[in-house]
Design a protein around this motif. Sequence first.
Motif, short mmCIF file in Angstrom:
data_model
loop_
_atom_site.label_atom_id
_atom_site.label_comp_id
_atom_site.label_asym_id
_atom_site.label_seq_id
_atom_site.Cartn_x
_atom_site.Cartn_y
_atom_site.Cartn_z
N GLU A 51 -51.83 53.96 65.21
CA GLU A 51 -52.79 53.80 64.10
C GLU A 51 -53.18 52.34 63.93
N SER A 54 -55.50 51.37 66.66
CA SER A 54 -56.83 51.94 66.43
C SER A 54 -57.59 51.16 65.37
N PRO A 65 -58.32 51.47 72.31
CA PRO A 65 -57.19 50.79 71.66
C PRO A 65 -56.06 50.39 72.61
#
Length: 382
Positions: A51, A54, A65
């Motif tokens: 996350e 990203s 990413p």
Amino acid sequence: MKVYYFDNAASSWPKPAQVTEAMSQCMNEYAANPGRGSHQMAVKAGRLLLEARSNLAKLFNIKNPVDISFAFNTTMALNQAIKGFVRAGDHVISTSMEHNSVRRPLEFLKREKGIEITYLQADAKGNVHLNDVKEAIKSNTALMVCNHSSNLLGTILPIEQISEIVKKHGIRLLVDAAQTAGTVPIDVERMGIDMLAFPGHKGLLGPQGTGGLYIHPELELEPLLHGGTGSQSEKIDQPSVRPDRYEAGTQNTVGITGLNEGLKFILHETVEKIHNKEWQLIQRLMEGLNQIEGIRLYGPDLGEDKTGIIAFNFAEMDASEAAFRFDRQFQIAVRAGHHCTPLAHESAGTLKEGAVRASVGYFTTEGEIEYFIEAARKIAMT
């Protein structure tokens, strides 16, 4: 006792409340080893790193990413980029505004591998002229490395125009975003950036011990570190897959959890809003300091674009003494000295005496700016 914090160029403070809250939750609930196990805690830690990767990709307009590898700071990222890319016989172009995190790896390679280096001489305001970039290019020039903004003067370099020049000659561009990641818009696609080194603990509002490096998908670097990655463990060599190839050893899961919250805060507020606020604050600080007799400011003038940094000196007073007085008499945190960038001090004409550096952040208030100006006035009078 209230602290008036004007050292955001070194580390931003304070952090958004959710940064420390998320770090505490991670430590207490899922601070397992990401990518090394299939149990629930390890999987959750791995998802957190994904996350954060990203969100970094969103911030910098990075297509994939996995082209972002985490590092413990900008220095580590720059060393990975420079030592992993430059080969014996290469010529590298840099500038006189660079931090020692660029200069020292380059000079190391000059001693050990015989590379050539050209440092473009910036003017007293920190500007690098594009024609000098063109004239420095040689047949063996492989890399241009420069900061996006000076950590001494706040000058912002024209990265997009520099990229246009070097790309015509097949030269790769490495950008040190230590002072701009999170505070100045960065688009690696539009700006033509091949490698971007950034810290987590400054403009990205995360904790110390975090940062990273974007590596263009066409580039293959020699890893700075070799070791366990949790992938291709049966092979004797470092994995070829990204980001594992550049992330040997256990990652700073707790720190990256905090960094991720800082990223979410920035994406919500927008970099444009943050940059505008910091610019307004530093303009008012410059305006106030300019009105005090005996203070000399360095770098871009009022009204010019820059980051939230101002370097200055008092007449007849050592920079270190001034910083000491700011701290002990007024609880104002600034930094004095040479800021790990002696070449920039040469350009600014402050190599002998150094300078006081004040740097604002998104959480700096107008009232704190006025307090700083009044404190500087009192120091100048005594």
